[in-house]
Write a protein that holds these residues in place. Structure first.
Motif, short mmCIF file in Angstrom:
data_model
loop_
_atom_site.label_atom_id
_atom_site.label_comp_id
_atom_site.label_asym_id
_atom_site.label_seq_id
_atom_site.Cartn_x
_atom_site.Cartn_y
_atom_site.Cartn_z
N VAL A 167 21.92 -15.22 5.93
CA VAL A 167 20.55 -15.20 5.42
C VAL A 167 19.92 -16.59 5.56
CG1 VAL A 167 19.12 -14.83 3.37
CG2 VAL A 167 20.94 -13.23 3.94
N ALA A 168 20.72 -17.64 5.42
CA ALA A 168 20.20 -18.99 5.65
C ALA A 168 19.70 -19.10 7.09
CB ALA A 168 21.30 -20.02 5.38
N ASP A 169 20.47 -18.54 8.01
CA ASP A 169 20.04 -18.53 9.41
C ASP A 169 18.76 -17.73 9.58
OD1 ASP A 169 22.27 -19.96 9.93
OD2 ASP A 169 23.37 -18.34 10.94
N GLU A 170 18.72 -16.58 8.96
CA GLU A 170 17.55 -15.71 9.10
C GLU A 170 16.30 -16.38 8.55
OE1 GLU A 170 18.10 -11.85 7.39
OE2 GLU A 170 19.60 -11.25 8.86
N MET A 171 16.50 -17.17 7.50
CA MET A 171 15.35 -17.83 6.89
C MET A 171 15.12 -19.22 7.45
SD MET A 171 15.74 -16.63 2.95
CE MET A 171 14.42 -17.67 2.39
N ASP A 172 15.96 -19.58 8.42
CA ASP A 172 15.78 -20.86 9.09
C ASP A 172 15.92 -22.03 8.13
OD1 ASP A 172 15.60 -22.11 11.43
OD2 ASP A 172 13.47 -21.72 11.81
N VAL A 173 16.90 -21.95 7.25
CA VAL A 173 17.15 -23.05 6.32
C VAL A 173 18.63 -23.42 6.38
CG1 VAL A 173 15.30 -22.38 4.75
CG2 VAL A 173 17.60 -21.51 4.37
N ARG A 174 18.95 -24.54 5.82
CA ARG A 174 20.33 -25.00 5.81
C ARG A 174 21.06 -24.36 4.63
NH1 ARG A 174 21.72 -29.86 8.45
NH2 ARG A 174 19.57 -30.57 8.28
N LEU A 175 22.27 -23.85 4.88
CA LEU A 175 23.04 -23.24 3.81
C LEU A 175 23.30 -24.27 2.71
CD1 LEU A 175 24.69 -20.75 2.76
CD2 LEU A 175 26.66 -21.75 3.89
N GLY A 176 23.06 -23.89 1.49
CA GLY A 176 23.27 -24.81 0.37
C GLY A 176 21.95 -25.40 -0.11
N GLU A 177 20.90 -25.19 0.67
CA GLU A 177 19.58 -25.67 0.19
C GLU A 177 18.79 -24.50 -0.40
OE1 GLU A 177 17.86 -28.30 3.08
OE2 GLU A 177 19.40 -29.81 2.61
N GLU A 178 17.86 -23.91 0.40
CA GLU A 178 17.11 -22.78 -0.17
C GLU A 178 18.00 -21.58 -0.44
OE1 GLU A 178 15.85 -24.78 2.02
OE2 GLU A 178 14.00 -25.46 1.05
N VAL A 179 18.95 -21.39 0.47
CA VAL A 179 19.88 -20.28 0.29
C VAL A 179 21.28 -20.86 0.09
CG1 VAL A 179 20.91 -18.22 1.33
CG2 VAL A 179 18.51 -18.76 1.74
N GLY A 180 21.96 -20.42 -0.96
CA GLY A 180 23.31 -20.93 -1.20
C GLY A 180 24.23 -19.84 -1.69
N TYR A 181 25.45 -20.22 -1.95
CA TYR A 181 26.37 -19.25 -2.55
C TYR A 181 27.18 -19.93 -3.63
CZ TYR A 181 30.17 -21.24 0.31
OH TYR A 181 31.08 -22.07 0.88
N SER A 182 27.72 -19.10 -4.51
CA SER A 182 28.55 -19.62 -5.59
C SER A 182 29.69 -18.63 -5.82
CB SER A 182 27.70 -19.78 -6.85
OG SER A 182 28.52 -20.13 -7.93
N ILE A 183 30.90 -19.09 -5.57
CA ILE A 183 32.06 -18.26 -5.83
C ILE A 183 33.03 -19.07 -6.66
CG2 ILE A 183 31.80 -16.93 -3.70
CD1 ILE A 183 33.90 -18.62 -2.42
N ARG A 184 34.05 -18.44 -7.20
CA ARG A 184 34.99 -19.17 -8.05
C ARG A 184 35.60 -20.31 -7.26
NH1 ARG A 184 40.40 -17.19 -11.18
NH2 ARG A 184 41.19 -16.98 -9.08
N PHE A 185 35.60 -21.45 -7.83
CA PHE A 185 36.16 -22.66 -7.24
C PHE A 185 35.39 -23.17 -6.02
CE2 PHE A 185 40.13 -20.53 -8.92
CZ PHE A 185 40.13 -21.23 -10.11
N ASP A 186 34.22 -22.64 -5.77
CA ASP A 186 33.44 -23.15 -4.64
C ASP A 186 31.96 -22.86 -4.87
OD1 ASP A 186 32.60 -24.16 -2.26
OD2 ASP A 186 33.54 -22.64 -0.99
N ASP A 187 31.18 -23.92 -4.95
CA ASP A 187 29.76 -23.75 -5.22
C ASP A 187 28.97 -24.46 -4.13
OD1 ASP A 187 27.73 -23.14 -7.74
OD2 ASP A 187 27.09 -24.81 -6.47
N LYS A 188 28.12 -23.74 -3.44
CA LYS A 188 27.31 -24.37 -2.41
C LYS A 188 25.85 -24.04 -2.69
CE LYS A 188 28.09 -25.50 2.45
NZ LYS A 188 28.87 -26.74 2.28
N THR A 189 25.33 -24.67 -3.71
CA THR A 189 23.91 -24.50 -4.01
C THR A 189 23.34 -25.89 -4.30
OG1 THR A 189 24.42 -24.19 -6.35
CG2 THR A 189 24.14 -22.20 -5.04
#
Lengths: 777, 340
Positions: A167-189
């Motif tokens: 979705v970061a690609d689809e929205m033309d943004v860098r992962l962790g900026e406008e679009v990020g993810y958060s899973i146990r032991f790993d947060d990229k927002t």
């Protein structure tokens, strides 16, 4: 002529869809340069207009966006969320996005989204709902203008990561900026994040500190049909939060058509003209891209479903036209074994019967990602031009049932089994068991055959068995789990009346009773059912209560550093690798780390060796040489770091006993009991069997153990329920320690009569004698 | 119920004066086993008993036995609800907490609107083999069918057996009756012949009575086939008996061997003066007529014989009576049933 055109265009299309880089679940695998804003061509075309509309979304009215407006904003030239010029790659993806089935109903979705607080959305896999719906919401909810976020939950970590990347690609943004993810032991927002993909468990943990989920303006529960424990709890919570926060929008997304259950569950009561009306949540359904699937049953029940499955696969390869095969089996070992056998038989078929080339790929959760990705490789070409077609066979667990989309599958072989978690409060055992699937599951499996073109599904059971023996729906996880952790979370979430908490499928009362009892023994809940300080602290850790309590008590045993490592090791997949081809060598290597007093200590030794300077110089080589899983060790490292942070925040001391102290390992063994005193087994007579304390079940030590059967008492990490019952990851302990460390659980006045009580009484006498002797001196 | 017992035990010692106690005790005296003074174990006995017990404890049970035990233990634990034992449940702190939240035993969790909520945990079934879905129930169905079929078969055979036994008994009975009828027929026939002979002799010379009935020398084939079998069997028996006797008497010689050198006295002493036994002339011959007759069902043979007796002698076998005239007015009929 025309026909040829159709087939060629079809081929082109299928080629396009089989391109793994287009698969949202795999986007984390591909290094794309969409985020490199510099090398975007074609921006000049738009630059002129671009400046006049600095923020394309500025004139949007919240919750009044039309599809047309959104399309226009998406068309650029500038990224409406970052105001940066859009790249060529963006437009290329946009084209495929516009082809997705959900896109046709964008306006319908928006209308419904505007009119209701809670919405149920049904879209089959491949409809594009996971990637598109959150974006539809972004253009309407405009969270960036209100300082809010949109959350989209996923049951699986990998899915959350991959979809976020896509979705970061689809929205033309860098992962962790406008679009990020958060899973146990790993947060990229980051601070700019407006769309967050996360595991359902993570959202639940966030709710523990923010009961009204105030950070979010919209919450999308994806794959709700999977009915994971966390999703079920979240639904219960959201029902309550929705009342407190009328501004919060909720979308429940499901891939199956039993959506009425969700609609009914989210019924709201509205008072109109002094009359209370019960209104079910509205439903929007989007068809997936599916073709008809012909279903075949066997005439008679199969005597050996694995053997029958192999036979069926080979028969398909020999007689059916082009198309890949998907076979569902239950577990890693079974799958690897089947892959080997199919490959062998296929070789013979190629040599002797001029069959086409056949490539076999396994697929299961613990498979390294690089190998998992192989399933998307195209099928092999014919061995000679005009020869019989080549094809690939994917032998997988039920991961392949809903969450992963593999194009090109035309034939599905379904023996009707899967490995499912089960829990029974009466024997307090949570284990994975091979069980028949549900009818809904069988339909999902069959559906996999119709993704590219009309397909066939071979069910290895009779039609009568399908009708009579399979249950309608798979039991939701909440009915198959130990709820100790869930109860602790709910308590922390402020749910005090657990008995009447409105769950979609409430578990059996005995399950709750066991969970409360367990938490009481762990001193996380007092006798009134209120959280204790220890319970508060334990709920901070994303761990099972027993592990959390063990970790929290570890400074008292002067080994919190070691217990931290051990907890991390117990939270990741098995670190010892034992490939079928080199069992002996793997065992020899494991023997290097072996500690005679238990497997926990062996694991710790291996971890310490891995962290040593020699191994760290070449971790990959070290792991390869010693048959250790680098991935598991690395993720253990990561988990350890996260847990350490929580320990530090909770002001828990990090201490170690001197390694040369003779109490070094004893302290660790004693610290294990602080959390796992309810998982103790005592040797039964002179044989190899052990009896579990209080539950009185006969068990054997798992063959993988390095512990000899001389140990009178063992603490175990896991109860494996099979035809023989095993306890896995065991360490020897002493009866005196049990009485000393867990006096309430081992209160001999209330202890059930039997051999174990007698042995404990003897131990108690010994302690008293020793005390008397000491006192006398 | 529980309360009643409580009252009994609690009230008795205080409520009843000590005088009544004896009587009371007598009324509800428990008759105990006569107390045999427990024999004191000798040292050896104790040692042996201990060794036996230790052996029992230490015995490694056969795998199958152990597995079966484990399985039953597991099944038992799985099927017993934790809430069913009130004593255990009352001690459970988890349940106490739930009770505080308003849980009532027997109800389910969750919203009261949720009617489908479960009260029992999901059962666990272990898959022990690689049998496909439906194989177990198919096996069970087949097993059930087999059992049913087996049951039917046994029943059917049982019916056959009873029928056969009944038929055999009936045949034996009919044979007995036939044999009796044969004897009657022979007697009557003999009597008639005698009267005829007597009448004939009376005509010639009136020698009076006392005439002994000679051994039948009449050829078998002249006897009516209806009772010829009786005569034949008797003759055969006679012959066998005679031959055995002769064999035993005549040490080394053939019984018929006539030694010309032996003197008469000696002969007499050796019992050889007796007339040599002479069988009926056609005893050794084949008798197809009789064989044919014997091949008939006993009921048939009996019927024919009874008919014969009626016609020839106005005798009803069932009435056991010789009627004075051919009409046999008072006889109910030909068959046995008619005489019931």
């Amino acid at each position: 002529m025309g026909e040829k055109d159709v087939t060629s265009s079809k081929k082109a299309k299928s080629l396009k869809t089989t391109d793994p880089s287009q698969n949202p679940y795999l986007s984390h695998m591909y290094d794309t340069d969409v985020n490199g804003y510099g090398n975007a061509y074609g921006n000049d075309n738009y630059c002129g207009n671009g400046h006049s509309e600095e923020n394309t979304l500025a004139h949007f009215k919240r919750h009044a966006t039309t599809a047309e407006q959104a399309y226009k904003a998406e068309d650029g030239p500038n990224n409406p969320f970052t105001s940066q010029p859009l790249t060529k790659k963006y437009f290329k993806i946009l084209q495929t996005r516009r082809d997705l089935p959900v896109n046709k109903q964008r306006q319908e979705f928006l209308d419904m989204f505007h009119s209701t607080q809670i919405l149920v959305f049904v879209g089959e896999t491949g409809s594009g709902k996971t990637t598109q719906i959150p974006q539809f919401v972004l253009y309407d909810d405009l969270p960036h203008l209100y300082g809010k976020l949109v959350a989209c939950t996923q049951p699986r970590r990998v899915a959350a990561m991959s979809v976020a990347q896509r979705v970061a690609d689809e929205m033309d943004v860098r992962l962790g900026e406008e679009v990020g993810y958060s899973i146990r032991f790993d947060d990229k927002t980051g601070p700019k994040t407006i769309l967050k993909y996360m595991t359902d468990g993570m959202l639940l943990r966030e709710a523990m500190h923010d009961r009204d989920l105030t950070r979010y303006s919209c919450i999308i529960l994806d794959e709700a049909h999977e009915r994971t424990l966390a999703t079920d709890i979240l639904m219960g919570l959201l029902k309550e939060v929705a009342l407190r926060r009328p501004d919060l929008k909720i979308v429940i997304m499901s891939a199956t058509l039993d959506a009425q259950k969700f609609q009914k569950y989210f019924t709201i009561e509205k008072e109109i003209e002094r009359r209370t009306l019960r209104i079910e949540a509205p439903l929007l359904a989007v068809p997936g891209r599916t073709h008809p699937v012909e279903i075949f049953y066997t005439q008679d029940p199969e005597k050996d479903y694995v053997e029958a499955a192999l036979r069926t696969v080979l028969q398909i390869h020999a007689t059916e036209p082009e198309g890949d095969i998907l076979l569902f089996l239950t577990g890693e070992e079974e799958i690897e074994d089947a892959c080997r056998k199919i490959a062998l038989e296929a070789d013979e078929m190629i040599r002797e019967a001029d069959a086409g080339p056949l490539r076999v790929y396994p697929l299961y959760g613990t498979l390294p990602p690089a190998q998992q990705q192989k399933i998307f490789d195209p099928a092999p070409p014919p061995s000679r031009p005009g020869g019989p077609p080549g094809r690939k066979v994917i032998v997988g667990t039920n991961i392949a049932e809903t969450s992963l989309t593999i194009d090109g599958i035309v034939y599905v072989v379904d023996p009707g089994f899967s490995k499912q978690k089960v829990y029974n409060p009466r024997i307090r055992v949570e284990s994975l068991l091979v069980s028949p699937i549900s009818k809904a599951s069988a339909q999902q499996r069959a559906g996999r055959a119709g993704r590219t073109r009309p397909g066939k599904c071979f069910r290895l059971y009779t039609e009568a068995a399908f009708k009579k023996e399979l249950i309608e729906q798979t039991y939701p996880e909440i009915l198959r789990s130990n709820l100790a952790n869930t109860v602790l979370e709910l308590k922390k979430l402020g749910v005090d009346d657990l008995v009447h908490f409105d769950l979609m499928d409430p578990p059996a009362p005995e399950t709750l009773m066991r969970a409360l009892e367990e938490l009481n023994y762990l001193a996380c809940l007092d006798d009134n059912g209120d959280l204790t300080r220890l319970g508060q602290l334990a709920s901070e850790f994303p761990l099972d209560p027993a592990l959390a309590v063990m970790l929290i008590s570890s400074p008292e045993f002067y080994c919190s550093n070691e217990m931290l490592s051990l907890t991390a090791l117990l939270s990741v997949p098995q670190i010892f690798v034992r490939p079928a081809s080199a069992r002996k060598r793997a065992d020899d290597m494991k023997a290097l780390f072996m500690h005679p007093d238990g497997d926990h200590l062996t694991m710790l030794n291996a971890y310490h060796a891995f962290k040593g300077p020699q191994a760290q110089a070449d971790p990959k080589g070290f792991c390869h040489q010693h048959f250790l899983s680098l991935r598991a060790l690395q993720s253990a490292d990561n988990v350890r770091m996260q847990l350490k942070r929580i320990m530090e925040k909770s002001e828990l001391e990090l201490v170690s006993t001197d390694f040369n102290d003779k109490e070094y390992y004893t302290n660790i063994r004693r610290a294990l009991i602080a959390g796992f005193f309810m998982q103790i087994a005592k040797k039964d007579g002179t044989g190899k069997t052990y009896k579990t304390v209080k539950d009185d079940q006969s068990v054997l030590l798992h063959p993988s153990t390095g512990l000899s059967t001389d140990s009178e008492w063992v603490v175990y990490n896991e109860f494996v329920l099979t035809t023989k019952n095993y306890v896995r990851t065991v360490t020897s302990v002493k009866a005196e320690w049990l009485l000393d460390i867990a006096p309430i659980y081992y209160d001999l006045d209330t202890f059930p009569k039997g051999d174990i009580k007698t042995a404990l009484q003897a131990a108690e006498k010994k302690i008293q004698r020793r005390k008397a002797m000491k006192g006398g001196r | 119920m529980l309360k009643l017992v409580d009252m009994d035990t609690a009230d008795n010692p205080t409520a009843n004066p000590p005088e009544d106690e004896d009587e009371d005790d007598y009324m509800k005296m428990i008759i105990t086993e006569p107390a045999t003074p427990k024999e004191k174990e000798t040292y050896t006995q104790i040692r042996k008993r201990k060794a036996r017990e230790a052996e029992e404890r230490g015995r490694i049970k056969p795998k199958a036995e152990r597995e079966a035990e484990e399985r039953t233990a597991l099944e038992a634990s799985l099927s017993a609800s934790l809430l069913s034992d009130p004593e255990l449940a009352s001690k459970n702190k988890g349940l106490a907490m739930m009770a505080k939240m308003g849980f009532k035993a027997g109800s389910a969790l969750g919203s009261k609107d949720n009617v489908g909520a479960r009260t029992e945990p999901i059962g666990i079934s272990m898959k022990e083999d690689r049998g496909g879905i439906g194989l177990d129930s198919e096996k069970k169905r087949k097993f059930r069918e087999e059992v049913e079929w087996e049951g039917k078969r046994v029943k059917a055979e049982e019916g056959d057996y009873r029928e056969r036994v009944r038929r055999e008994r009936e045949e034996v009975r009919l044979e007995g009756q036939f044999a009796a009828a044969m004897r009657v027929a022979e007697r009557m026939d003999g009597e008639r012949e005698e009267t005829w002979a007597f009448e004939a002799r009376e005509d010639e010379e009136t020698t009076g009575w006392g005439k002994k009935r000679s051994i039948s020398t009449k050829p078998l084939k002249q006897i009516n086939v209806l009772w010829r079998d009786l005569v034949r069997k008797r003759e055969e028996k006679e012959r066998d008996c005679r031959m055995r006797y002769d064999f035993q008497q005549s040490f080394s010689r053939l019984p018929t061997y006539d030694d010309p050198n032996e003197d008469a006295d000696n002969k007499k002493a050796m019992g050889k003066t007796q007339t040599q036994y002479v069988p009926v002339e056609d005893l050794e011959e084949e008798d197809p007529e009789l064989d044919r007759f014997n091949a008939l069902e006993p009921a048939e043979r009996l019927e024919r014989l009874v008919k014969h007796l009626r016609e020839e002698y106005s005798y009803c076998f069932w009435c056991k009576y010789t009627y004075p005239d051919k009409e046999m007015d008072e006889c109910p009929g030909l068959t046995e049933e008619e005489h019931d």
